[in-house]
Design an enzyme around this catalytic site. Structure first.
Site, PDB file in Angstrom:
ATOM      1  N   HIS A  47      -8.190  -4.160  -5.300  1.00 36.26           N
ATOM      2  CA  HIS A  47      -9.038  -3.330  -5.141  1.00 36.26           C
ATOM      3  C   HIS A  47      -8.689  -2.153  -4.772  1.00 36.26           C
ATOM      4  O   HIS A  47      -7.864  -1.983  -3.691  1.00 36.26           O
ATOM      5  CB  HIS A  47     -10.068  -3.743  -4.136  1.00 36.26           C
ATOM      6  CG  HIS A  47     -10.996  -5.009  -4.492  1.00 36.26           C
ATOM      7  ND1 HIS A  47     -11.501  -6.042  -3.684  1.00 36.26           N
ATOM      8  CD2 HIS A  47     -11.534  -5.145  -5.798  1.00 36.26           C
ATOM      9  CE1 HIS A  47     -12.225  -6.738  -4.336  1.00 36.26           C
ATOM     10  NE2 HIS A  47     -12.238  -6.468  -5.474  1.00 36.26           N
ATOM     11  N   GLU A  64      -8.412  -0.669  -0.943  1.00 39.53           N
ATOM     12  CA  GLU A  64      -8.049  -1.631   0.080  1.00 39.53           C
ATOM     13  C   GLU A  64      -6.424  -1.516  -0.058  1.00 39.53           C
ATOM     14  O   GLU A  64      -5.695  -2.343  -0.550  1.00 39.53           O
ATOM     15  CB  GLU A  64      -8.658  -3.099  -0.166  1.00 39.53           C
ATOM     16  CG  GLU A  64      -9.895  -3.248  -0.182  1.00 39.53           C
ATOM     17  CD  GLU A  64     -10.716  -4.620  -0.592  1.00 39.53           C
ATOM     18  OE1 GLU A  64     -10.115  -5.284  -0.534  1.00 39.53           O
ATOM     19  OE2 GLU A  64     -11.655  -4.487  -0.829  1.00 39.53           O
ATOM     20  N   HIS A 113      -5.940  -8.128   0.605  1.00 43.65           N
ATOM     21  CA  HIS A 113      -7.171  -7.344   0.597  1.00 43.65           C
ATOM     22  C   HIS A 113      -7.538  -6.869   1.805  1.00 43.65           C
ATOM     23  O   HIS A 113      -6.595  -6.823   2.685  1.00 43.65           O
ATOM     24  CB  HIS A 113      -8.365  -8.086   0.284  1.00 43.65           C
ATOM     25  CG  HIS A 113      -8.544  -8.569  -1.039  1.00 43.65           C
ATOM     26  ND1 HIS A 113      -9.477  -8.162  -2.103  1.00 43.65           N
ATOM     27  CD2 HIS A 113      -7.836  -9.444  -1.976  1.00 43.65           C
ATOM     28  CE1 HIS A 113      -9.251  -8.577  -3.397  1.00 43.65           C
ATOM     29  NE2 HIS A 113      -8.411  -9.551  -3.297  1.00 43.65           N
ATOM     30  N   GLU A 173      -7.467 -11.248   3.832  1.00 44.61           N
ATOM     31  CA  GLU A 173      -8.235 -10.090   4.166  1.00 44.61           C
ATOM     32  C   GLU A 173      -7.601  -9.517   5.729  1.00 44.61           C
ATOM     33  O   GLU A 173      -7.485 -10.119   6.767  1.00 44.61           O
ATOM     34  CB  GLU A 173      -9.612 -10.267   4.428  1.00 44.61           C
ATOM     35  CG  GLU A 173     -10.379 -10.894   3.552  1.00 44.61           C
ATOM     36  CD  GLU A 173     -10.844  -9.848   2.368  1.00 44.61           C
ATOM     37  OE1 GLU A 173     -10.820  -8.575   2.758  1.00 44.61           O
ATOM     38  OE2 GLU A 173     -11.346 -10.194   1.265  1.00 44.61           O
TER      39      GLU A 173
END
Length: 461
Positions: free
Chosen positions: A86, A89, A216, A308
């Site tokens: 992404h 990110e 991410h 994440e």
């Protein structure tokens, strides 16, 4: 005097070569320069290559670390990191650039842990899978008002919702029977994916990757498959339900390795969310279809988790050093996890390599296959397992192996070619000397009932 000047300039040049990457954000041109800078500093253990181009023509660069760059060494596992899927990110992108510089510098300094890692592992680092999206996000900067700006690629597509959906097939196969690994792609898959996705699919089909992480931002948690819930939608509503893979305990362990080596992920409370041990099954958090980590598991030999890493998708520059220090040990420990379970060669009687042999573990409904060089890698937790190798045209071979917590156990298979089963033929005994035995279809009838029933006489068995 000239000799002293020469030494001084040599030391100055050496200092410049080992200077770490500065803690700042890197636009596309800066990223490319950084990758080649690392390669120039460590030319004998690195290689820069591109797996394809983005929608706008930017290269999807990968930096490889190996003692033989560009070459797969049998029994040496391949592992990868992918960042910036992404575009907005961005922490993963910066961490991977820092990691590349760190590996190079520590190898040159003789750090034995890093030397062992580079000499025994082939590491592939892709800092940005979505360079087009990053440029859009970077033009805005760390501005929370544009939370989703730059997330998608230049065609407006979320790349983590763009891989062929193989979960539907495997969930069906689990109930009704069918393959549990290397599920085939639809015939028209190329028309359904973006250029970046297609490039990654070709990439992961070209290398026999064993382990992977996708970096991410937006939360702080280690997320493991499956990402798609078994009941993804019920009457149009997305369902969240724990949906484990056959390797659930192994995936939990991989996620915990990263979480507990991270500076604060394992504490659980981050970004307003709570995840016990800092890990979560993807589908129990939220159901995601056509994601990359499920695709890796279902189409290749690769076990991938999603990391994440930051509450802020685009952290401010002054936060990057703290984030690096919080992730550095975890990034190294996760790479080292590729060295567990079992590995070995699958060979025939003449010691020829057998590619695409299937390695099955009793009790775990997910198989892996040997690569082009005949070597295989099967990540496993410590325990005792029954393992079988099969290949078309060969008899299967089964062994029992005990796996410890340390280095992987070497388990080689030597398969023997199957001997075709000949169709059994009935042999008619010789009825006696001097009597000629006619073929069955012209055997004279000896009894009246045979004539009446029109049956030929049966030859004694």
């Amino acid at each position: 005097m000239s000799g002293l000047l020469s030494v001084f300039f040599h030391l100055l040049l050496l200092f410049k070569l080992v200077a770490p990457v500065t803690f700042r954000h890197h636009r596309y041109d800066d990223l490319v320069r950084t990758l080649y800078k690392v390669h120039n500093e460590c030319p004998y253990i690195t290689r820069v290559y591109s797996i394809g181009r983005s929608v706008k023509g930017r290269h999807l660069y990968v930096l490889e670390f190996s003692d033989y760059p560009g070459i797969h060494e049998p029994l040496e596992p391949e592992v990868k990191y992918v960042g910036n899927m992404h575009g907005n990110e961005v922490l993963g992108r910066e961490l991977l650039l820092q990691l590349a510089e760190f590996l190079c510098e520590e190898f040159r300094n003789g750090n034995q842990r890093i030397v062992r890692l580079v000499e025994g592992t082939r590491v592939h680092i892709m800092p940005s899978m979505n360079p087009d999206g990053y440029e859009v996000a970077a033009a805005q900067g760390a501005d929370i008002s544009g939370y989703l700006v730059g997330r998608n690629n230049a065609n407006g597509v979320d790349l983590n919702r763009n891989f062929p959906d193989l979960n539907t097939y495997v969930y069906y196969n689990e109930k009704h029977g069918g393959p549990n690994h290397h599920l085939p792609l639809p015939d028209n898959w190329k028309s359904q994916v973006e250029p970046e996705t297609e490039a990654v699919i070709h990439w992961i089909r070209s290398f026999n990757f064993v382990l992977s992480a996708n970096l991410h931002g937006g939360a702080v948690v280690a997320n493991y498959p499956y990402d798609k819930s078994l009941e993804h939608r019920v009457r149009g509503v997305r369902r969240t339900a724990n949906t484990p893979t056959p390797d659930d305990k192994l995936f939990q362990k991989l996620a915990k390795v990263y979480s507990y080596a991270h500076g604060w992920m394992h504490q659980g409370w981050n970004c307003g969310d709570y995840f016990p041990d800092g890990i979560t099954n993807g589908a129990s958090w939220y159901s995601l279809s056509k994601g990359m980590q499920d695709f890796n598991y279902l189409h290749t030999n690769c076990f991938e988790i999603t990391l994440e890493l930051s509450c802020d998708k685009f952290p401010r520059q002054e936060e990057l050093q703290r984030e690096w220090l919080g992730n550095r040990e975890a990034l190294i420990q996760f790479l080292e996890q590729v060295h567990q379970g079992i590995k070995g060669m699958v060979l025939d009687e003449n010691y020829n390599n057998l590619a695409e042999a299937v390695i099955s573990v009793s009790g775990i409904n997910h198989d892996v296959t040997s690569g082009d060089h005949g070597d295989y890698f099967r990540l496993l937790l410590p325990g005792t397992y029954t393992v079988t190798a099969t290949a078309p045209g060969f008899d299967p071979e089964t062994v029992t192996v005990t796996v410890g917590p340390g280095e992987p156990k070497l388990v080689n298979f030597h398969l023997k070619r199957s001997i075709p089963q000949a169709t059994p033929t009935r042999r008619v005994p010789n009825p006696g000397h001097g009597r000629r035995v006619l073929p069955k279809k012209v055997q004279p009838r000896a009894r009246e009932e045979d004539e009446e029933t029109k049956r030929p006489q049966r030859v004694p068995a």
